[in-house]
Design an enzyme around this catalytic site. Structure first.
Site, mmCIF file in Angstrom:
data_model
loop_
_atom_site.group_PDB
_atom_site.id
_atom_site.type_symbol
_atom_site.label_atom_id
_atom_site.label_comp_id
_atom_site.label_asym_id
_atom_site.label_seq_id
_atom_site.Cartn_x
_atom_site.Cartn_y
_atom_site.Cartn_z
ATOM 1 N N LYS A 140 -2.238 -1.481 -3.785
ATOM 2 C CA LYS A 140 -3.092 -0.303 -3.710
ATOM 3 C C LYS A 140 -2.251 0.955 -3.772
ATOM 4 C CE LYS A 140 -6.182 1.888 -0.518
ATOM 5 N NZ LYS A 140 -6.575 1.969 0.854
ATOM 6 N N LYS A 156 0.855 -1.185 0.000
ATOM 7 C CA LYS A 156 0.000 0.000 0.000
ATOM 8 C C LYS A 156 0.888 1.232 0.000
ATOM 9 C CE LYS A 156 -3.599 2.436 2.509
ATOM 10 N NZ LYS A 156 -4.531 2.417 3.636
HETATM 11 C C1 PBG Z 1 -7.406 3.643 5.544
HETATM 12 C C2 PBG Z 1 -7.743 3.350 4.135
HETATM 13 C C3 PBG Z 1 -7.572 4.223 3.077
HETATM 14 C C4 PBG Z 1 -8.133 3.627 1.980
HETATM 15 C C5 PBG Z 1 -8.621 2.374 2.371
HETATM 16 N N1 PBG Z 1 -8.352 2.205 3.711
HETATM 17 C C6 PBG Z 1 -7.019 5.597 3.028
HETATM 18 C C7 PBG Z 1 -5.689 5.899 3.548
HETATM 19 O O1 PBG Z 1 -4.842 5.022 3.716
HETATM 20 O O2 PBG Z 1 -5.465 7.072 3.844
HETATM 21 C C8 PBG Z 1 -8.209 4.277 0.627
HETATM 22 C C9 PBG Z 1 -9.294 3.833 -0.256
HETATM 23 C C10 PBG Z 1 -9.583 4.752 -1.376
HETATM 24 O O3 PBG Z 1 -8.940 5.801 -1.587
HETATM 25 O O4 PBG Z 1 -10.518 4.423 -2.113
HETATM 26 N N2 PBG Z 1 -6.549 2.843 6.210
#
Ligand code: PBG
Length: 350
Positions: free
Chosen positions: A273, A219
């Site tokens: 992601k 991520k």
């Molecule tokens: C939070 C989380 C995020 C997303 C999914 N879980 C945002 C972040 O890490 O700030 C992002 C999902 C999206 O942008 O559609 N842990």
């Protein structure tokens, strides 16, 4: 590479499988197979099916009057009274699983993130309701503290630092209340080191051996999460960025190390992601590990397509389907996408 090039040079060049050249123009014409709809369908190498789709769903309670999310046209936050119908419709379309994300009112956000481990919080109530009313659909819960954190981060913050091991203690308890509520999959999105192993151990001790873990393994610290933070109301709280725990977009080898660690620690599924800017990572993960690999087409990717479509700059539906197919071509087994219901309807219509 010429045959007589020095050995060291030849070895330095990685041997890539070459595309088979089976003839030459004018006898060989690749356009021939593209001539008809039937022939294009016949030779298509990749297929998108409704079975590939995971629908991220935002839930709200009375504290949040707004269903609409300005930065995500076409996406709504559902109240619990609307949720079962929406999820039921997705299940009828054949969507295998949903992922729940709560909008949490400011009054319930604390620096200690108490609400994250409250077994009666909005997510847990949503899980119990869906399991009772739409039992056939898979329910995935996000494990991270950001919706509940007055400081907006995925982990506990003390003295301006996001603490690793202390955060994991809480994440384990969060995963446990979600599993107690009946979710099928917990999905740690927090990027703390070592959390997958500890969450697996906690779930097992609590008798939740059958609850799977989908690790947000690679991520990245991405600008494409902006609309999501508006959707769950965590954007205002967040000071600074998440670069001390989410990955540097410059890195690819490191993604393989993250995936290897999460698999070692017991992840059942791994995720990359964001999605479209990281198709190369999906491909490397799939080729190196041959494990169930998911992609997350995140909020910013969704909103870019929607915004351009609303302006008449691109054909929205075609761009949606093309973007989803690209994940399959890169090697993903499934895709988290806000387009899931729309794409499922389109797939059903053929
Ligand atoms: C939070 C989380 C995020 C997303 C999914 N879980 C945002 C972040 O890490 O700030 C992002 C999902 C999206 O942008 O559609 N842990």
């Amino acid at each position: 590479m010429p045959e007589d090039s020095p050995n060291f040079l030849r070895q330095a060049v990685p041997t890539q499988p070459k595309a088979a050249i089976t003839g030459a123009y004018p006898t060989l014409r690749l356009r021939r197979n593209r001539t008809h709809d039937w022939s294009r369908r016949l030779v298509a190498e990749t297929h998108l099916s409704v079975d590939d789709l995971i629908w991220p769903v935002f839930v709200r309670d009375e504290s949040c009057p707004d269903a609409e999310i300005a930065a995500m046209p076409g996406v709504r936050r559902f109240t619990l009274s609307e949720l079962s119908d929406a999820v039921g419709h997705a299940a009828e379309l054949g969507i295998p699983a949903i992922a729940l994300f709560p909008y949490v009112e400011d009054a319930k956000k604390t620096p200690e993130c108490h609400e994250a481990v409250n077994g009666d919080n909005l997510v847990c109530r949503a899980v119990r309701q869906i399991k009772a009313e739409v039992p056939g659909v898979g329910v995935i819960c996000d494990v991270a503290l950001d919706p509940y954190n007055a400081l907006g981060h995925d982990g506990l913050v003390r003295g301006g630092r996001v603490l690793n091991d202390e955060s994991i203690d809480l994440l384990c308890r969060q995963a446990q209340v979600q599993a107690d509520a009946g979710c099928d999959v917990v999905a740690p999105s927090d990027m703390m080191d070592g959390r997958i192993g500890r969450i697996r151990a906690c779930l097992d001790v609590a008798g939740h051996q059958d609850v799977a873990i989908c690790a947000y393994a690679a991520k990245y610290a991405s600008a494409f999460y902006g609309p999501f933070r508006q959707a769950i109301g965590s954007g205002a709280a967040l000071k600074g960025d998440k670069k001390t725990y989410q990955m540097d977009p410059a890195n690819s080898d490191e993604a393989l190390r993250e995936v290897a660690l999460d698999l070692d620690e017991g992840a059942d599924l791994v995720m990359v992601k964001p999605g479209m800017p990281y198709l190369d990572i999906i491909r490397r993960v799939k080729e190196n590990f041959s494990v169930p690999t998911l992609a997350y087409q995140v909020s910013g990717e969704y909103s870019m397509i929607q915004a351009a479509a609303q302006n008449g700059w691109i054909a929205g539906e075609a761009a949606m389907m093309e973007s989803l197919l690209a994940f399959k071509r890169a090697g993903a087994d499934g895709v988290f996408t806000y387009f899931a219901p729309t794409a499922a309807e389109k797939l059903r219509a053929g």
